[in-house]
Design a protein around this motif. Structure first.
Motif, short mmCIF file in Angstrom:
data_model
loop_
_atom_site.label_atom_id
_atom_site.label_comp_id
_atom_site.label_asym_id
_atom_site.label_seq_id
_atom_site.Cartn_x
_atom_site.Cartn_y
_atom_site.Cartn_z
N ALA A 43 -44.84 92.04 -13.37
CA ALA A 43 -44.22 92.34 -12.07
C ALA A 43 -45.34 92.44 -11.04
O ALA A 43 -46.48 92.77 -11.38
N VAL A 44 -45.01 92.19 -9.80
CA VAL A 44 -45.97 92.35 -8.71
C VAL A 44 -45.49 93.50 -7.83
O VAL A 44 -44.39 93.46 -7.29
N VAL A 45 -46.34 94.52 -7.71
CA VAL A 45 -46.00 95.71 -6.93
C VAL A 45 -47.11 95.97 -5.94
O VAL A 45 -48.27 96.14 -6.33
N GLY A 46 -46.76 96.01 -4.66
CA GLY A 46 -47.78 96.24 -3.64
C GLY A 46 -48.87 95.18 -3.65
O GLY A 46 -50.03 95.48 -3.35
N GLY A 47 -48.50 93.97 -4.02
CA GLY A 47 -49.46 92.88 -4.06
C GLY A 47 -50.36 92.87 -5.28
O GLY A 47 -51.26 92.04 -5.39
N LYS A 48 -50.11 93.76 -6.24
CA LYS A 48 -50.94 93.85 -7.44
C LYS A 48 -50.09 93.60 -8.67
O LYS A 48 -48.92 94.00 -8.73
N SER A 49 -50.67 92.99 -9.68
CA SER A 49 -49.94 92.65 -10.90
C SER A 49 -49.87 93.84 -11.84
O SER A 49 -50.85 94.56 -12.05
N VAL A 50 -48.69 94.05 -12.42
CA VAL A 50 -48.47 95.06 -13.45
C VAL A 50 -47.86 94.36 -14.65
O VAL A 50 -46.89 93.60 -14.51
N ALA A 109 -38.54 94.05 -14.49
CA ALA A 109 -39.42 93.76 -15.63
C ALA A 109 -38.95 94.48 -16.89
O ALA A 109 -38.98 93.92 -18.00
N GLN A 110 -38.50 95.75 -16.74
CA GLN A 110 -38.00 96.49 -17.90
C GLN A 110 -36.71 95.86 -18.43
O GLN A 110 -36.49 95.82 -19.65
N GLU A 111 -35.86 95.39 -17.53
CA GLU A 111 -34.63 94.74 -17.97
C GLU A 111 -34.94 93.46 -18.75
O GLU A 111 -34.30 93.16 -19.77
N LYS A 112 -35.93 92.69 -18.30
CA LYS A 112 -36.35 91.49 -19.03
C LYS A 112 -36.92 91.85 -20.39
O LYS A 112 -36.65 91.18 -21.40
N LEU A 113 -37.73 92.91 -20.42
CA LEU A 113 -38.35 93.33 -21.68
C LEU A 113 -37.29 93.74 -22.69
O LEU A 113 -37.37 93.40 -23.88
N SER A 158 -40.01 98.86 -3.43
CA SER A 158 -41.17 98.42 -4.20
C SER A 158 -41.00 98.63 -5.70
O SER A 158 -41.71 97.98 -6.49
N ILE A 159 -40.10 99.53 -6.12
CA ILE A 159 -39.93 99.77 -7.56
C ILE A 159 -38.99 98.74 -8.21
O ILE A 159 -38.93 98.66 -9.44
N LEU A 160 -38.28 97.98 -7.40
CA LEU A 160 -37.31 97.03 -7.97
C LEU A 160 -37.95 96.02 -8.92
O LEU A 160 -37.38 95.73 -9.98
N PRO A 161 -39.15 95.46 -8.62
CA PRO A 161 -39.76 94.55 -9.59
C PRO A 161 -40.08 95.21 -10.93
O PRO A 161 -39.99 94.57 -11.98
N LEU A 162 -40.40 96.50 -10.90
CA LEU A 162 -40.67 97.23 -12.15
C LEU A 162 -39.41 97.41 -12.97
O LEU A 162 -39.44 97.36 -14.21
N ILE A 163 -38.30 97.64 -12.30
CA ILE A 163 -37.01 97.78 -12.99
C ILE A 163 -36.58 96.44 -13.59
O ILE A 163 -36.14 96.36 -14.74
N PRO A 207 -33.26 101.91 -16.54
CA PRO A 207 -34.71 101.96 -16.39
C PRO A 207 -35.10 102.58 -15.05
O PRO A 207 -34.37 102.49 -14.06
N VAL A 208 -36.29 103.19 -15.04
CA VAL A 208 -36.79 103.88 -13.85
C VAL A 208 -38.14 103.27 -13.48
O VAL A 208 -38.99 103.02 -14.33
N GLY A 209 -38.32 103.02 -12.19
CA GLY A 209 -39.62 102.59 -11.66
C GLY A 209 -40.21 103.69 -10.81
O GLY A 209 -39.50 104.57 -10.31
N ALA A 210 -41.53 103.65 -10.65
CA ALA A 210 -42.21 104.67 -9.84
C ALA A 210 -43.41 104.06 -9.15
O ALA A 210 -44.13 103.24 -9.74
#
Length: 712
Positions: free
Chosen positions: A8-15, A217-221, A210-215, A147-150
């Motif tokens: 996922a990309v969060v704040g322009g950085k890869s996670v 990513a968890q759904e894909k995982l 900004s947390i939506l890409p993290l959520i 899932p929760v993003g932060a």
């Protein structure tokens, strides 16, 4: 099995999220990579619930490995010990947004462990631990709703930054952590330098997007590697027992919940529960086909209590103590009540009371912190204590628990933004809040009492800070926002939203919820009501103490400072510390010198502190060309007199500079031991000082020299 990886990309950085490579025997295990920061989180839940448990026994542990930063732990044992304060706070940070997302009735021992195994200067190991823990639960077979993003949000030069680095955080006027699901916000925690409500809301809105890409990513995982979830537990209360409890206790409990005094209300509800339990157990003996147990009766009674309280608020706009939804409990304030402390305040709001005490110290009293990112010092410390008598209970007195550490940290963050700078107020400050009574909002009482205690101590804070805890009751579309919540409203309500600030803006926020999230619009309404309540409390505080006292307690240390040249530090310290030790012994003061040449002198005796400064000034004083000095003749030579201007500094007054006439012999004018006035004419490159007695007399007059004692 090859590891499953999503990005996922969060704040322009890869996670990067990964599962299937590490800790495969856990029910769920996910590793999160964010540049040089790596966090592994594991989730494990027992397969059977403990008998008699009617709550979720969830344990969350955040731990930092020293090797993550290439360090060996300090101390005798050279290994990690008990959790640090930071680890405790981050454990709570993970727990709070995840706990509400377990299904009702899931009473199985569950443990989350988030371990930082590599760290850089990114400064986001805490929010990555939230993401890793959520993902570990989500891919496991443990029932977990969403899932929760932060993320973190900072603000540098008026521009928001998502997941700022440590360097950016140091320059930021805002430090905010937001956790949420796809549709709602679950947790907010942050601090700011008197930030407006609208700025906070804008930051929260950016964080949620900004947390939506993290959520995702968890759904894909989970779609790629998730386990089948365990069956949901049965509803813990049977309709039959609920009907029995309601028929026996509804009206009595309605009346009991209108009792304003906390202990009287608790005694009455306990009596009603006892009567209901006795009647139901008599009518349902153990030999019956489906006997009713204490646990089921207690759960039904608790649910009935919850329904009645929420009905009172939503339908009748009346709270347990008779207040309206926006009313603040009565406030009483006393300041300066302890005679030997540096500053004290007793703040009482309703049945919640904080005794706050401020103590001043020197830089030696600062807390030394050894974190993974490096060592630092902390000059402001706030410690919160919650003794059992404050709620009429007994329990063993041990060290501070997670709740005490968390509440103290919140109050500390609320107050640190109004402290004077180290340059204008060179003291370390410790605040202690002892909670003497509690019925909700004790951390906010700590903020108010702590602010007043510092003002009583004479600390020139920028502005007083007040705090208020907001609550929420939500049933479908029916919503009620409560100001200054009671313990009962916190326990049976849906939100605990703490807001602190000055008249100009917010200094800290902390929001915890028990439902599956709230919207930014609802937060806007809560923040507006919090501001109204905060300003009401502020007026009460100003009536008790309008501003910081002009003088400090006579028992507080006086710290005087002076700056010397770095090449003079050695002279002040002396060989083996002989000189500075001699000053300390003669004056009784405490002296600290840093490498920049800043000297701090601390003493409860201001005269002694000034004497020490005078002694140091004599050591480091340098000759000023053009200045007239009263010096003592040390040596008489044929060509002039050597005059000591101050200890360790001597200059030559040539025979031609003794008088405004020709002098045949120096001894005709001065003798050894004479006190004479001389003017500094020059200091050459070798440091030699040229003096003139005749120019000094011409400038100040001959009679002046006679009055000061020329020795002739």
């Amino acid at each position: 099995m090859n590891p499953i990886v999503v990005e996922a990309v969060v704040g322009g950085k890869s996670v990067r999220l990964e599962t299937g490579r590490m800790a495969k025997q856990a029910d769920g295990s996910v590793v999160v990579w964010a540049d040089g920061t790596v966090v592994i989180a594991t989730a494990v839940a027992s397969k059977v619930s403990k008998p008699g448990i009617d709550f979720l026994p969830l344990t969350v542990d955040y731990q930092e490995r020293a090797y993550a930063a290439g360090k060996i732990p300090g101390g005798f044992f050279k290994r990690e010990g008990k959790p640090s304060e930071r680890e405790v706070l981050n454990s709570r940070l993970i727990d709070r947004p995840l706990r509400p997302l377990f299904p009702e009735g899931f009473f199985f021992d569950t443990q989350l462990i988030a371990s930082v195994i590599s760290i850089d200067r990114g400064g986001i190991s805490d929010v990555m631990a939230v993401v890793a823990s959520s993902a570990a639960l989500y891919v496991s077979d443990i029932p977990f709703m969403s899932p929760v993003g932060a993320v973190k949000v900072g603000c540098v030069d008026g521009t928001f930054i998502v997941n700022p680095t440590l360097e950016e955080q140091e320059r930021s006027s805002l430090d905010l952590v937001v956790a949420g699901t796809r549709d709602a916000i679950m947790m907010v925690e942050g601090q700011g330098s008197e930030i407006s409500e609208e700025t906070f809301l804008a930051a929260i809105d950016l964080a949620h997007k900004s947390i939506l890409p993290l959520i995702e990513a968890q759904e894909k995982l989970r779609a790629m590697a998730g386990k089948e979830k365990r069956p949901l537990p049965e509803v813990p209360i049977s309709p039959r027992v609920m009907e029995l409890v309601q028929s026996l206790g509804l009206e009595k409990l309605r009346e009991a919940l209108k009792i304003a005094v906390k202990q009287e209300r608790q005694e009455r509800t306990a009596q009603i529960l006892g009567d209901i339990r006795e009647k139901i157990l008599q009518e349902s003996p153990d030999t019956s086909e489906s006997p009713v147990g204490d646990r089921e009766i207690n759960n039904a009674f608790h649910e009935l209590e919850r329904q009645i309280m929420r009905e009172m608020i939503l339908d009748h706009k009346v709270r347990a103590d008779g207040r309206g939804l926006s009313d603040i409990r009565p406030i009483t304030i006393e300041v300066g009540i302890l005679p030997r402390t540096h500053g004290s305040a007793l703040f009482t709001r309703g049945e919640t009371q904080s005794l706050s005490v401020a103590t001043l110290g020197t830089s030696d009293d600062e807390q030394r912190i050894d974190a993974l990112e490096g060592e630092s010092t902390k000059r402001f410390m706030l410690h919160y204590n919650f003794p059992p008598f404050s709620v009429g209970e007994t329990k063993p007195m041990r060290g501070p628990g997670r709740r005490e550490i968390g509440h103290g940290n919140l109050a500390e963050r609320a107050l640190k933004h109004v402290l004077p700078s180290r340059e204008t107020f060179p003291y370390s400050i410790r605040l202690v809040s002892d909670i003497l009574e509690s019925n909700g909002s004790s951390s906010m009482a700590t903020v108010c009492g702590g602010s007043l205690a510092m003002m009583d101590a004479g600390i020139p804070i920028k502005a007083p800070v007040a705090g208020i805890a907001m609550g929420l009751i939500k049933e479908g579309e029916r919503i009620a926002i409560l100001s200054d919540i009671l313990g009962l409203e916190d326990h049976l309500g849906d939100m605990d939203f703490k807001v602190t600030g000055t008249e100009n803006g917010i200094t800290a926020v902390q929001m915890d919820i028990k439902i599956t999230g709230i919207t930014v619009g609802l937060m806007r309404e809560a923040l507006q009501k919090a501001r109204e309540g905060r300003l009401h409390i502020m007026e009460k505080m100003k009536m008790a103490l309008p501003s910081s006292r002009n003088t400090m307690s006579p028992f507080a240390p006086r710290i005087l400072t002076l700056k010397i040249k770095q090449d003079k530090i050695r002279e002040v310290i002396g060989p083996g510390g002989k000189v500075i030790r001699g000053i300390t012994e003669k004056t009784g003061v405490k002296i600290e010198i840093d490498d920049s040449g800043l000297i701090q002198i601390a003493s409860t005796d201001e005269v002694a502190a000034q004497k020490a400064i005078d002694m140091i000034n004599q050591i480091v004083e340098e000759v000023q060309v053009g200045k007239v000095y009263l010096g003592r003749v040390k040596t008489v030579a044929d060509y002039g007199a050597f005059v000591e201007l101050f200890p360790g500094t001597t200059g030559l007054c040539h025979i031609s500079q003794l008088e405004d006439r020709r002098v045949e012999k120096v001894s005709d004018v001065v003798s050894e031991g004479d006190l004479i006035l001389v003017k500094a004419l020059e200091v050459d490159r070798q440091g030699k000082i040229r003096l003139s007695r005749k120019e000094a007399i011409a400038e100040v007059g001959a009679d002046r020299e006679v009055r000061v004692g020329s020795g002739r």
